[in-house]
Design a protein around this motif. Structure first.
Motif, PDB file in Angstrom:
ATOM      1  N   GLN A  17     -16.131  -8.175  -7.197  1.00  0.00           N
ATOM      2  CA  GLN A  17     -15.785  -8.689  -5.880  1.00  0.00           C
ATOM      3  C   GLN A  17     -16.671  -8.079  -4.805  1.00  0.00           C
ATOM      4  O   GLN A  17     -17.196  -6.964  -4.971  1.00  0.00           O
ATOM      5  CB  GLN A  17     -14.323  -8.387  -5.562  1.00  0.00           C
ATOM      6  CG  GLN A  17     -13.332  -9.212  -6.367  1.00  0.00           C
ATOM      7  CD  GLN A  17     -11.905  -9.019  -5.877  1.00  0.00           C
ATOM      8  OE1 GLN A  17     -11.560  -7.957  -5.367  1.00  0.00           O
ATOM      9  NE2 GLN A  17     -11.083 -10.037  -6.065  1.00  0.00           N
ATOM     10  N   ALA A  18     -16.834  -8.803  -3.730  1.00  0.00           N
ATOM     11  CA  ALA A  18     -17.605  -8.286  -2.601  1.00  0.00           C
ATOM     12  C   ALA A  18     -17.041  -6.933  -2.175  1.00  0.00           C
ATOM     13  O   ALA A  18     -15.825  -6.744  -2.108  1.00  0.00           O
ATOM     14  CB  ALA A  18     -17.563  -9.275  -1.443  1.00  0.00           C
TER      15      ALA A  18
ATOM     16  N   LEU B 119     -21.454  -4.316  -2.588  1.00  0.00           N
ATOM     17  CA  LEU B 119     -22.097  -5.557  -3.021  1.00  0.00           C
ATOM     18  C   LEU B 119     -21.654  -6.743  -2.173  1.00  0.00           C
ATOM     19  O   LEU B 119     -20.500  -6.819  -1.716  1.00  0.00           O
ATOM     20  CB  LEU B 119     -21.806  -5.818  -4.494  1.00  0.00           C
ATOM     21  CG  LEU B 119     -22.649  -4.963  -5.456  1.00  0.00           C
ATOM     22  CD1 LEU B 119     -22.021  -4.907  -6.833  1.00  0.00           C
ATOM     23  CD2 LEU B 119     -24.064  -5.500  -5.523  1.00  0.00           C
TER      24      LEU B 119
ATOM     25  N   THR C 249     -25.883 -11.744  -5.661  1.00  0.00           N
ATOM     26  CA  THR C 249     -25.762 -12.454  -6.931  1.00  0.00           C
ATOM     27  C   THR C 249     -27.132 -12.890  -7.433  1.00  0.00           C
ATOM     28  O   THR C 249     -27.884 -13.560  -6.705  1.00  0.00           O
ATOM     29  CB  THR C 249     -24.849 -13.683  -6.772  1.00  0.00           C
ATOM     30  OG1 THR C 249     -23.525 -13.236  -6.481  1.00  0.00           O
ATOM     31  CG2 THR C 249     -24.831 -14.518  -8.042  1.00  0.00           C
TER      32      THR C 249
ATOM     33  N   VAL D 186     -21.403 -11.663  -7.624  1.00  0.00           N
ATOM     34  CA  VAL D 186     -20.536 -11.065  -6.614  1.00  0.00           C
ATOM     35  C   VAL D 186     -19.721 -12.176  -5.966  1.00  0.00           C
ATOM     36  O   VAL D 186     -20.270 -13.087  -5.346  1.00  0.00           O
ATOM     37  CB  VAL D 186     -21.342 -10.305  -5.551  1.00  0.00           C
ATOM     38  CG1 VAL D 186     -20.400  -9.599  -4.578  1.00  0.00           C
ATOM     39  CG2 VAL D 186     -22.283  -9.302  -6.205  1.00  0.00           C
TER      40      VAL D 186
END
Length: 123
Positions: free
Chosen positions: A12-13, A85, A90, A121
């Protein structure tokens, strides 16, 4: 030199991942090492590089302060620690060995490439 990248996955972000690149065939302790990435529909781009003794590192502006490259010449590995991230991170990430000892950002200066590991991500 055969390079094998691993550690990719779905995150996940805001999360973190650590990519690792291991070499077989011969040591790369005399070579600068780099990480590059290629997002869908885009050209491959430089991410980070580290000189042969690890004294010099360079980063793309887009990852500076979030990503960290390191190497262990005794283990013949180079890692990319990715923090905070973002979805735009990605991509398929590739490790590569340069012809030079010195940190260098142009992919044309790298002559050994790993197969890539996918980082996704999610927002």
């Amino acid at each position: 030199v055969q390079l094998q990248a691993s550690g990719g996955g779905l995150v996940q972000a805001g999360g973190s991942l650590r990519l690792s690149c291991s070499a077989s065939g011969r040591t790369f302790r005399n070579n600068a090492m780099g990480w590059f990435r290629q997002a869908p529909g885009k050209e491959r781009e430089f991410v980070a590089t580290i000189a042969w003794v690890g004294s010099t590192t360079l980063y793309a502006d887009s990852v500076k302060g979030r990503f960290f490259i390191s190497r262990d010449n005794a283990k013949n590995t180079v890692d990319l620690t990715m923090n905070s991230l973002k979805p735009e991170d990605t991509a398929v990430y590739y490790c590569a060995a340069a012809r030079s000892r010195w940190a260098i950002t142009a992919d044309s200066d790298y002559d050994n490439w790993g197969q890539g590991t996918l980082v996704t991500v999610s927002s």
